[in-house]
Motif scaffolding. Structure first.
Motif, short mmCIF file in Angstrom:
data_model
loop_
_atom_site.label_atom_id
_atom_site.label_comp_id
_atom_site.label_asym_id
_atom_site.label_seq_id
_atom_site.Cartn_x
_atom_site.Cartn_y
_atom_site.Cartn_z
N CYS A 1 0.76 -0.88 0.14
CA CYS A 1 0.04 0.25 -0.06
C CYS A 1 1.13 0.97 -0.04
CB CYS A 1 -1.06 0.02 1.30
SG CYS A 1 -2.02 -1.48 1.76
N ASP A 2 0.73 2.10 -0.26
CA ASP A 2 1.12 3.28 -0.15
C ASP A 2 0.09 4.69 -1.09
OD1 ASP A 2 3.44 5.43 0.14
OD2 ASP A 2 4.03 5.10 -2.12
N ALA A 3 0.33 5.88 -0.12
CA ALA A 3 0.40 7.62 -1.03
C ALA A 3 0.50 7.93 -1.98
CB ALA A 3 -0.72 7.99 0.33
N CYS A 4 -0.04 8.76 -2.96
CA CYS A 4 0.59 9.70 -3.74
C CYS A 4 -0.52 11.08 -4.03
CB CYS A 4 0.75 9.10 -5.24
SG CYS A 4 1.81 10.56 -6.66
N PHE A 5 0.28 11.93 -3.38
CA PHE A 5 -0.34 12.83 -3.01
C PHE A 5 0.06 14.55 -4.33
CE2 PHE A 5 0.48 11.80 1.38
CZ PHE A 5 -0.21 12.30 1.90
N ARG A 6 0.24 13.87 -5.50
CA ARG A 6 0.78 14.52 -6.58
C ARG A 6 -0.89 14.39 -7.46
NH1 ARG A 6 6.24 13.80 -10.27
NH2 ARG A 6 5.20 15.17 -10.79
N GLY B 1 -5.21 13.68 -3.20
CA GLY B 1 -3.90 12.66 -3.72
C GLY B 1 -4.95 11.38 -4.12
N ILE B 2 -4.43 10.16 -3.73
CA ILE B 2 -4.73 9.14 -4.62
C ILE B 2 -3.55 8.05 -3.60
CG2 ILE B 2 -4.22 7.02 -5.76
CD1 ILE B 2 -5.40 9.06 -7.88
N THR B 3 -4.30 7.47 -2.36
CA THR B 3 -3.85 6.05 -2.06
C THR B 3 -4.15 4.56 -3.27
OG1 THR B 3 -4.41 6.89 0.18
CG2 THR B 3 -3.90 4.19 0.38
N GLY B 4 -3.09 3.32 -3.36
CA GLY B 4 -3.39 2.42 -3.75
C GLY B 4 -2.83 0.85 -3.00
N VAL B 5 -3.79 0.06 -3.76
CA VAL B 5 -3.06 -1.29 -3.44
C VAL B 5 -2.90 -1.65 -4.74
CG1 VAL B 5 -3.94 -3.46 -2.55
CG2 VAL B 5 -4.92 -1.58 -1.37
N PHE B 6 -1.16 -1.62 -4.49
CA PHE B 6 -0.74 -3.29 -5.39
C PHE B 6 0.13 -3.98 -4.96
CE2 PHE B 6 0.75 1.30 -5.05
CZ PHE B 6 -0.09 2.01 -5.99
N CYS B 7 0.09 -4.43 -5.99
CA CYS B 7 0.60 -6.53 -6.03
C CYS B 7 2.14 -6.15 -5.65
CB CYS B 7 0.58 -7.01 -7.21
SG CYS B 7 1.68 -8.77 -7.65
N VAL C 1 -11.45 -14.44 -1.53
CA VAL C 1 -12.49 -15.18 -0.58
C VAL C 1 -11.10 -15.90 -0.15
CG1 VAL C 1 -13.94 -13.57 -1.08
CG2 VAL C 1 -13.49 -15.86 -2.43
N TRP C 2 -10.38 -16.92 -0.87
CA TRP C 2 -10.19 -18.14 0.08
C TRP C 2 -9.24 -17.68 0.48
CZ3 TRP C 2 -5.54 -18.81 -2.27
CH2 TRP C 2 -5.04 -17.92 -3.02
N LEU C 3 -8.51 -16.97 0.41
CA LEU C 3 -6.91 -16.03 0.98
C LEU C 3 -6.34 -16.30 2.77
CD1 LEU C 3 -3.91 -15.63 -0.38
CD2 LEU C 3 -4.53 -12.87 0.50
N GLN C 4 -5.62 -17.16 3.30
CA GLN C 4 -5.70 -17.04 4.67
C GLN C 4 -4.62 -16.66 4.71
OE1 GLN C 4 -6.02 -21.05 5.98
NE2 GLN C 4 -8.21 -22.01 4.39
N LEU C 5 -3.13 -16.28 3.65
CA LEU C 5 -2.03 -16.27 4.61
C LEU C 5 -1.79 -14.75 3.13
CD1 LEU C 5 0.08 -19.89 4.00
CD2 LEU C 5 -1.08 -18.48 6.20
N LEU C 6 -1.01 -13.90 3.94
CA LEU C 6 -0.78 -11.97 3.54
C LEU C 6 0.59 -11.73 3.56
CD1 LEU C 6 -2.27 -10.08 1.64
CD2 LEU C 6 -3.56 -9.00 3.44
N VAL C 7 1.39 -10.74 2.74
CA VAL C 7 1.93 -10.25 3.46
C VAL C 7 2.19 -9.09 2.65
CG1 VAL C 7 4.53 -10.47 3.35
CG2 VAL C 7 4.01 -12.08 3.14
N ILE C 8 2.08 -8.25 3.70
CA ILE C 8 1.46 -6.89 3.04
C ILE C 8 2.45 -5.85 3.24
CG2 ILE C 8 0.31 -6.32 5.00
CD1 ILE C 8 -1.49 -4.66 2.68
N ALA C 9 2.76 -5.30 2.73
CA ALA C 9 4.13 -3.86 2.62
C ALA C 9 3.65 -2.88 2.65
CB ALA C 9 5.49 -4.52 1.94
N TYR C 10 3.82 -1.35 3.53
CA TYR C 10 3.61 -0.25 4.19
C TYR C 10 4.51 0.32 4.42
CZ TYR C 10 -0.12 3.87 4.36
OH TYR C 10 -1.14 4.48 4.07
N ASP C 11 4.81 1.92 4.27
CA ASP C 11 6.12 2.93 4.69
C ASP C 11 5.22 2.81 6.04
OD1 ASP C 11 4.11 4.04 3.88
OD2 ASP C 11 4.94 5.47 2.91
#
Length: 736
Positions: free
Chosen positions: A260-265, A336-342, A377-387
């Motif tokens: 996840c991250d945000a861009c203020f531009r 700005g915009i906040t986004g979620v990415f692979c 919906v089936w997911l159980q394991l998640l690794v999420i990066a955020y500053d």
């Protein structure tokens, strides 16, 4: 003159090259191969299939541009080239404007009204004008009675150039105007007083084309369902390498990597356009959340937490946390915009971005995370990066629990809390990790997380680079235009990544196999050397690491016992508390020593005290370098002219005559300084390696190479300085 104009060796006479006619003018085509001259009739006949070429007429002195319409060319729709519809007089438009890659043209268009060529529908009614234009690969500006159209070629050309070259629609239209009549002295559609400016029609066609390309990339152009019936996120191009149960994996325990991250531009200014006058065509169907649902959720959060600021940071003072409570955003529809990415492959996620409200609020990221997880919906394991993962993850469960049941994300939020959140690993991207405190650098480190490989978590920064060039244009757009433009940019980015991901994964696999073998050999050799010295310690370390990676309970084995800075600080505090030290209250500062230096008489009386002060002030080591300056006879001798002696500089016999605790203090300081110098040297060596690789792969030319070489020399000087400091400290420590 005609020969110099390029008529060709086969055309030497002033007659038509085909029919040998002498009467009338002679013409040539700017775009056809060859420069032979033809009469008007032969020119029209030759361009029955290419009605958008520019023609030049020889007027006796020079060539002047004319249009094929003025020569009598008529474009008959739904018929083969050269055929004439019997009922064309019923439906024709002699002043139809067509935009093409080579300019803007007047075209005499004859619409078909007969039944022989499918000009009528099964119920007997005539086939409408827009459909006939589309059959000719002309995109109409309106679905009612169009008088303007653009070729598929010019729309596709603009779409590629705006996504790769960042050319806005207005600039591209100006280029078409210049290609049509750059001097502005002709009688083309852009300069003719009878015609209107087609910029508005062009922008409408561009926006519609962008939406069609989003449908095309997802394969939904021939979907029997209407756009309104499609579920949220259906038009997003998915990452083919991320786990999708039943498609590329059957393992329900496959792990998903997000960031996840945000861009203020990417802000948007308030203007006359509103959501009612400028709605989004693809609202919630691709990469953006549904605006109405998100705005309702935002109003609920602001109403329930009106006087609450975001939780203060217990880590460093990040801009993302500091800007969360800002009161700015004046005259801005969004800041700005906040986004979620692979995280691994840099794909935009479906329903994965939304606009910001006066700062990077946690509730925006919470909403986006749950919206994206609806597609897993089936997911159980998640690794999420955020500053700012160390702060955002603290009360995530509590914030999700407070979502009222009336919102569409509430059911998925409850499922996420019970199914995914307990097994979710929160990490900080590697580039942002250095700004965090030491505890966060070990607990949220991607390097210490099993199963992530060389993932750096900075995919969001690369994805923002694909949309940042249009930030200036999007800032002045209406709400719907800005959202649809953002959807198109995200779709093009994903499609571009999708086309090249096969080659990317193959390259990564070959590199991983090669590096894996090398690292395994190094690790095996190192483990064996430790085992030969102390097998019990090795077994204890392995058991401690495995327990931590499974449960994250107990002491973190990756957290350093004491950093170099903390070690130096501890040595300083201990030095000030030594018995017999006269300055027991307060910290010895540089100003204290300088004051002693400036007073010669006091320095002469307190030579012994001055030596103790300098020995107990680690931040002043080397502050006054020894001077070999020659003192003239009669000149007043000052303290800075004298050599500085520490216990390590004295012979062993003389060292026994000074206080023992001074020797211990210097030994501690020297040992801590050596650790700090080694740490600095490692950082500079890594930076030098990065600069060398960047220069080798990207720098060309004398000017750029000179600047790159200057940067390399600067880093090399830092390495040399750290090495010199280490050697001096080590020599002194060994002497002690």
């Amino acid at each position: 003159i005609i020969r110099l104009e390029g008529r060709g060796s086969a055309c030497h006479s002033d007659q038509c090259h085909k029919c040998l006619a002498w009467d009338g003018g002679l013409y040539r085509c700017e775009e056809c191969v060859g420069k032979c001259l033809y009469c008007a009739a032969c020119t029209v006949e030759a361009h029955a299939r290419t009605p958008l070429h520019w023609i030049q007429r020889w007027n006796g002195n020079t060539f002047e541009r004319v249009s094929l319409r003025n020569l009598g060319l008529r474009v008959q729709l739904l018929h083969s080239a050269g055929e004439v519809c019997q009922n064309r007089h019923e439906d024709q438009d002699p002043n139809f404007v067509v935009l093409h890659t080579n300019g803007i043209h007047y075209v005499h268009v004859d619409f078909c009204s007969c039944e022989q060529r499918g000009g009528r529908k099964p119920d007997g009614s005539k086939l409408d004008r827009p459909t006939q234009l589309l059959d000719m690969r002309l995109f109409p500006a309106t679905a009612h009675v169009p008088h303007t159209a653009a070729t598929f070629a010019v729309l596709d050309d603009f779409h590629v150039k705006t996504n790769l070259g960042n050319i806005c629609a207005t600039k591209y239209y100006q280029s078409l105007v210049h290609a049509t009549d750059g001097a502005g002295i002709g009688h083309q559609p852009v300069t003719d007083a009878r015609s209107q400016d087609r910029r508005t029609q062009w922008q409408v066609m561009v926006r519609a084309w962008r939406c069609l390309m989003t449908l095309k990339r997802r394969g939904a152009l021939h979907d029997v369902r209407s756009v309104d019936e499609l579920p949220d996120g259906e038009l997003a191009a998915r990452c083919p390498a991320c786990p999708h149960l039943g498609i590329n994996t059957n393992d329900p325990l496959a792990r998903l990597f997000l960031c996840c991250d945000a861009c203020f531009r990417l802000s948007n200014r308030v203007n006359k356009a509103t959501d009612e006058s400028d709605p989004s065509v693809l609202a919630g169907l691709a990469y953006r959340v549904r605006e109405n649902d998100y705005q309702a959720f935002a109003k609920h959060v602001f109403a329930t937490e009106k006087d609450k600021d975001q939780e203060p940071s217990t880590c460093s003072n990040f801009d993302a946390v500091g800007l969360a409570n800002q009161k700015g955003g004046k005259h801005l529809r969004s800041t700005g915009i906040t986004g979620v990415f692979c995280q691994r492959h840099e794909f935009w996620q479906p329903n994965g971005h939304a606009r910001l409200h006066k700062g990077e609020k946690y509730f925006t990221t919470d909403y986006l995370l749950v919206s994206v997880m609806r597609h897993f919906v089936w997911l159980q394991l998640l690794v999420i990066a955020y500053d700012i993962a160390c702060q955002w993850s603290k009360n995530l469960s509590e914030r999700l629990c407070r979502i009222p049941p009336g919102f569409n994300i509430a059911p998925r939020a409850a499922t996420f809390i019970g199914q995914v959140l307990p097994k979710t690993v929160f990490v900080v991207p590697k580039f942002h990790l250095a700004a965090h405190k030491q505890a966060c650098q070990s607990s949220f480190n991607l390097t210490f997380t099993p199963g992530v490989g060389l993932t750096d978590g900075e995919a969001s920064e690369r994805a923002w680079s694909g949309v940042n060039p249009v930030a200036a244009s999007m800032k002045e757009m209406g709400p719907g235009s800005a959202r649809d433009t953002m959807e198109d940019r995200c779709g093009f980015w994903n499609w571009w990544k999708h086309c090249g991901i096969g080659k990317l994964l193959a390259t990564r696999m070959m590199q991983a196999v090669e590096d894996g073998e090398e690292q395994c050999d190094i690790f095996t050799e190192f483990s064996q050397s430790v085992k030969d010295v102390s097998a019990g310690d090795l077994a204890m370390w392995i058991e401690k690491i495995e327990r931590w990676e499974k449960t994250h309970e107990g002491d973190n084995p990756y957290e350093p016992i004491e950093s170099c800075k903390l070690r130096m600080r501890r040595v300083r505090r201990r030095a000030h508390k030594r018995p017999g030290h006269e300055r027991s209250s307060g910290k010895v500062t540089e100003q204290d020593v300088r004051a002693v230096q400036r007073d010669n008489e006091l320095w002469r009386r307190n030579t012994r005290y001055r030596s103790e002060v300098q020995a107990t002030a680690p931040d002043l080591f080397g502050a006054i370098p020894p001077s070999d300056q020659v003192i003239e006879e009669g000149e007043d001798r000052r303290p800075e002219h004298e050599l500085q002696y520490f216990p390590s500089d004295l012979p062993p016999e003389a060292r026994r005559t000074i206080r023992p605790f001074l020797v211990e203090i210097e030994a501690d300081i020297r040992l801590a300084a050596m650790a700090k110098d080694l740490d600095d040297m490692k950082g500079h060596l890594r930076l030098r390696s990065c600069l060398n690789r960047f220069k080798r792969d990207n720098i060309t030319g004398q000017h750029a190479n000179t600047r790159a070489r200057a940067a390399q020399n600067t880093v090399q000087s830092l390495i040399d300085d750290a090495a010199d400091r280490y050697l001096r400290s080590r020599e002194a420590y060994m002497a002690l």
